[in-house]
Design an enzyme around this catalytic site. Structure first.
Site, PDB file in Angstrom:
ATOM      1  N   TRP A 110       0.814  -1.225   0.000  1.00 60.19           N
ATOM      2  CA  TRP A 110       0.000   0.000   0.000  1.00 60.19           C
ATOM      3  C   TRP A 110       0.845   1.272   0.000  1.00 60.19           C
ATOM      4  O   TRP A 110       0.331   2.362  -0.203  1.00 60.19           O
ATOM      5  CB  TRP A 110      -0.917   0.028   1.230  1.00 60.19           C
ATOM      6  CG  TRP A 110      -2.072  -0.931   1.185  1.00 60.19           C
ATOM      7  CD1 TRP A 110      -2.321  -1.886   0.224  1.00 60.19           C
ATOM      8  CD2 TRP A 110      -3.139  -1.026   2.130  1.00 60.19           C
ATOM      9  NE1 TRP A 110      -3.474  -2.563   0.532  1.00 60.19           N
ATOM     10  CE2 TRP A 110      -4.003  -2.056   1.696  1.00 60.19           C
ATOM     11  CE3 TRP A 110      -3.463  -0.352   3.311  1.00 60.19           C
ATOM     12  CZ2 TRP A 110      -5.151  -2.417   2.392  1.00 60.19           C
ATOM     13  CZ3 TRP A 110      -4.606  -0.712   4.014  1.00 60.19           C
ATOM     14  CH2 TRP A 110      -5.441  -1.726   3.558  1.00 60.19           C
ATOM     15  N   GLU A 124      12.268   1.873  -3.087  1.00 63.27           N
ATOM     16  CA  GLU A 124      12.054   3.219  -2.531  1.00 63.27           C
ATOM     17  C   GLU A 124      12.846   3.392  -1.236  1.00 63.27           C
ATOM     18  O   GLU A 124      13.352   4.482  -0.946  1.00 63.27           O
ATOM     19  CB  GLU A 124      10.546   3.471  -2.330  1.00 63.27           C
ATOM     20  CG  GLU A 124       9.853   3.674  -3.677  1.00 63.27           C
ATOM     21  CD  GLU A 124       8.382   3.297  -3.722  1.00 63.27           C
ATOM     22  OE1 GLU A 124       7.751   3.133  -2.663  1.00 63.27           O
ATOM     23  OE2 GLU A 124       7.861   3.155  -4.855  1.00 63.27           O
ATOM     24  N   SER A 155       4.249  -2.151 -11.859  1.00 61.91           N
ATOM     25  CA  SER A 155       3.090  -1.819 -12.696  1.00 61.91           C
ATOM     26  C   SER A 155       2.283  -3.040 -13.133  1.00 61.91           C
ATOM     27  O   SER A 155       1.803  -3.088 -14.270  1.00 61.91           O
ATOM     28  CB  SER A 155       3.538  -0.982 -13.908  1.00 61.91           C
ATOM     29  OG  SER A 155       4.109   0.237 -13.462  1.00 61.91           O
ATOM     30  N   GLY A 214       1.814  -2.603  -6.204  1.00 64.45           N
ATOM     31  CA  GLY A 214       1.746  -1.293  -5.555  1.00 64.45           C
ATOM     32  C   GLY A 214       0.417  -0.618  -5.839  1.00 64.45           C
ATOM     33  O   GLY A 214      -0.612  -0.931  -5.242  1.00 64.45           O
ATOM     34  N   GLY A 215       0.421   0.303  -6.797  1.00 62.39           N
ATOM     35  CA  GLY A 215      -0.760   1.115  -7.097  1.00 62.39           C
ATOM     36  C   GLY A 215      -2.052   0.320  -7.236  1.00 62.39           C
ATOM     37  O   GLY A 215      -3.093   0.700  -6.677  1.00 62.39           O
TER      38      GLY A 215
END
Ligand code: PEP
Length: 256
Positions: A10, A97, A212, A233-234
Site C-alpha cells: 500500500w 524506494e 506496474s 503497488g498502485g
C-alpha cells in the site's frame, strides 16, 4: 509445484475508512482462491486494523519495512517483535524506494532480512535494477549483488522462509511493465543463481514480479514458469484491480 502469492504494497496510502472497504471487498472476492495466497502490506498505524479485520481469514498481512535492531534508542523505528505483536506474517525488506530514498544499502537490507526471520516473520526481499543499470547491461550483476548480500550473511537455506520480489525500478509506479519475457529472463537467472548453491531451495522459492502489474497484464506475467505471483503497488489500492490480479494468479495455477 509452487503456489502463487499476490501481495499488495500500500506504500504511504490509506485511511481507516478506505482500508475497511478495501479489505472487506478483497476478503469477500478472494475467498475461493485456494492455493493462491493473498497478503496486504500496510502502513504501520493500520496494522491493528488489518489484524482485527483479517485475523482468522484467508488473507495475511504485513509491514513494508522494519528496523534491523532488536530494540533500543532508535527514534521512529519499528522492530520485528512489534510486527509480530500484531500477528504480521510478512515484511517487505529492501524495497527500491527504501534503497533510493532512505539510503538502505544491500548490507542493511540483509540485516533487516535477518531481524525479520529471527522474529519469525517472512521477509519479502526486493531486488531490481534501475533503468541506467539495465541500459548499461548490468541487470544480472545488480540483482546478484543484492541477493548475495543476504545469502552471504545468512546462508542460502535462509531463503526457504522468505519470498523474493524482482522489481525493476524503472517499472515501479511508472505504468511501464517489464514484458513477460524480460521478467522471466531475470527470474530464471535469479533461480539459477540460487540453484548453484541449492537446487532444492531454488525450486521451492517463490519469486514474485513487481512493477506496474495491473489486471490487464497479470495473467501473462503469471503464466511464465519462474514468476510465482506479484508484489502489487498502485493496483493494490483499487479493490477490483487487486481482486482481478489475485484471480489471474489462481487461474494460472489451474492451467499449470
Ligand atoms: C511496488 O511498490 O512494489 C510496486 C510494484 O508498485 P507498482 O505496482 O505501483 O509499480
Amino acid at each position: 509445484m509452487r503456489s502463487k502469492l499476490v501481495a499488495g504494497n500500500w506504500k504511504m496510502h490509506g485511511g481507516t475508512v478506505q482500508n475497511r472497504s478495501l479489505l472487506t471487498a478483497i476478503l469477500a472476492e478472494t475467498e475461493g482462491l485456494n492455493g493462491t495466497d493473498v497478503a496486504v502490506c500496510v502502513p504501520y498505524p493500520y496494522l491493528p486494523q488489518a489484524q482485527s479485520l483479517l485475523q482468522g481469514t484467508h488473507l495475511s498481512w504485513g509491514a513494508q519495512n522494519l528496523s534491523q535492531h532488536e530494540k533500543g534508542a532508535y527514534t521512529g523505528e519499528v522492530s520485528a517483535a512489534m510486527l509480530v505483536d500484531f500477528s504480521c506474517r510478512y515484511v517487505i525488506v529492501g524495497h527500491s524506494e527504501r534503497r533510493a530514498l532512505y539510503g538502505e544499502d544491500s548490507h542493511t537490507v540483509a540485516l533487516k532480512f535477518k531481524a525479520a526471520q529471527a522474529a519469525g516473520l517472512m521477509p519479502i526481499l526486493c531486488i531490481g535494477e534501475t533503468l541506467d543499470q539495465r541500459e548499461a547491461g548490468i541487470t544480472e550483476h545488480i540483482v546478484a549483488e543484492q541477493l548475495d548480500a543476504v545469502t552471504k550473511l545468512m546462508g542460502v537455506n535462509a531463503l526457504v522462509k522468505s519470498v523474493l520480489a524482482y522489481e525493476p525500478v524503472w517499472a515501479i509506479g511508472t505504468g511501464k511493465t517489464a514484458t513477460p519475457d524480460q521478467a522471466q529472463e531475470v527470474h530464471a537467472f535469479i533461480r539459477s543463481r540460487i540453484a548453484a548453491y541449492s537446487p532444492e531451495v531454488a525450486t521451492g522459492l517463490k519469486i514474485l514480479y513487481g512493477g506496474s502489474v495491473k489486471a490487464n497484464n497479470a495473467a501473462e506475467l503469471f503464466a511464465r514458469p519462474d514468476i510465482d505471483g506479484g508484489l502489487i503497488g498502485g493496483a493494490s489500492l483499487i479493490a477490483d484491480e487487486f481482486i482481478a490480479i489475485c484471480c489471474a494468479a489462481k487461474n494460472e495455477l489451474i492451467l499449470e
